[in-house]
Design an enzyme around this catalytic site. Structure first.
Site, short mmCIF file in Angstrom:
data_model
loop_
_atom_site.label_atom_id
_atom_site.label_comp_id
_atom_site.label_asym_id
_atom_site.label_seq_id
_atom_site.Cartn_x
_atom_site.Cartn_y
_atom_site.Cartn_z
N LYS A 217 38.29 37.80 28.75
CA LYS A 217 38.54 36.07 28.62
C LYS A 217 37.08 35.46 28.73
CE LYS A 217 42.82 35.94 30.34
NZ LYS A 217 43.89 35.13 31.29
N ARG A 251 47.00 43.21 32.90
CA ARG A 251 47.02 42.51 31.68
C ARG A 251 46.00 42.96 30.91
NH1 ARG A 251 46.99 37.71 28.06
NH2 ARG A 251 49.58 37.80 27.07
C1 9MG Z 1 49.64 35.06 28.27
N1 9MG Z 1 48.90 35.28 29.13
C2 9MG Z 1 47.02 34.85 28.89
N2 9MG Z 1 46.38 34.98 29.63
C3 9MG Z 1 47.27 34.84 31.39
C4 9MG Z 1 47.10 35.63 32.39
O1 9MG Z 1 45.75 35.91 32.98
N3 9MG Z 1 48.66 36.12 32.95
C5 9MG Z 1 49.48 36.24 32.50
N4 9MG Z 1 50.54 36.52 33.35
N5 9MG Z 1 49.52 36.02 31.28
C6 9MG Z 1 48.69 35.44 30.10
#
Ligand code: 9MG
Length: 272
Positions: A217, A251
């Site tokens: 990010k 994730r």
């Molecule tokens: C789809 N998406 C992109 N960034 C995300 C994040 O930080 N959390 C979740 N749950 N979905 C995300």
């Protein structure tokens, strides 16, 4: 707690990102067809992924809207193909029609960055009875990074998530199906993101699994000055911090490397 959130060793789960979008922020055009998506899913399986998060809408700042039909067209064939691998599949969407179409062909979880606030989303999950991740976002993807403001970011995000959990319960969605996510980068400055990460363990108070999405990010770019393709080290550093603070699902794009971080984390944990 639903079985998708559990595993025997209680180690954090790795959710691998499979974006099927032409403008996806870090995959670019690479995986926007079924064969490539399948190949990437196989790679992630070998690397130790626990859940695949398949999405057809980009939520990066400034991303264009996608129609229901387009989103379904992008993800359904990929889910149909990838489900043969036997990895639990999460669908990253906010649209009730897409949730339904994805679950019909084999998705077993919904990841909603809009926390089931879109039309019919709550009722659809109540009917489908599948696990759902509720994420916090301030504003809308197109403009969310323009001027994010909070009284107290941790308290505000916590209150929002508590309200959405209550709304789910009132709609007939059992708590055991819900996980929560503070939504790193979604309407937050670097300071907001750092404060949320520092206080991630406060969210354990809600007694629900925490999902943390920090991989590649822009907050990492802000700290390291690295472009998106050189954010692996930063991503691993924050994955480790999130695990330490009690995140249940991480994730990520880089499954193999995050799996190494998890092994080290679990080895250290076994000492205590
Ligand atoms: C789809 N998406 C992109 N960034 C995300 C994040 O930080 N959390 C979740 N749950 N979905 C995300």
């Amino acid at each position: 707690m639903h079985s998708i959130y559990k595993n025997q060793s209680c180690s954090p789960l790795i959710m691998g990102i499979l974006n099927i979008t032409p403008d996806s922020f870090s995959d670019g055009n690479q995986y926007n067809n079924e064969d490539q998506a399948y190949g990437r899913a196989v790679e992630m399986q070998k690397a130790g992924v626990d859940i695949l998060d398949i999405g057809g809408e980009s939520t990066r700042p400034g991303a264009k809207d996608v129609s229901i039909e387009q989103e379904i067209e992008r993800i359904v064939p990929v889910i149909q193909r990838v489900k043969s691998l036997g990895i639990p599949i999460s669908v990253d969407t906010s649209k009730s029609e897409v949730m339904r179409a994805a679950v019909e062909v084999g998705a077993s979880m919904v990841n909603d960055v809009r926390a089931l606030q879109e039309k019919n989303a709550l009722a659809t999950i109540a009917e489908l009875q599948v696990p759902v991740c509720l994420m916090h976002m301030q504003g809308k993807p197109r403009s969310m990074q323009q001027s994010p403001q909070y009284q107290n970011v941790v308290k505000d995000v916590m209150e929002f998530l508590q309200k959405r959990v209550k709304a789910c319960e009132n709609a007939g969605i059992n708590r055991s199906l819900i996980s929560i996510d503070p939504g790193f980068g979604f309407g937050k400055t670097l300071e907001h993101n750092l404060e949320l990460l520092d206080c991630l363990a406060d969210f354990l108070e809600l007694e629900l699994p925490i999902l943390a999405g920090l991989s590649r990010k822009s907050m990492l770019g802000q700290m390291t000055n690295q472009p998106v393709e050189r954010r692996l080290a930063g991503s691993l550093a924050v994955a480790q911090i999130a695990m330490e603070k009690g995140a249940r699902i991480i994730r990520v794009h880089d499954v193999a490397e995050t799996n190494d971080v998890r092994q080290v984390f679990m080895a250290m944990k076994s000492l205590s």
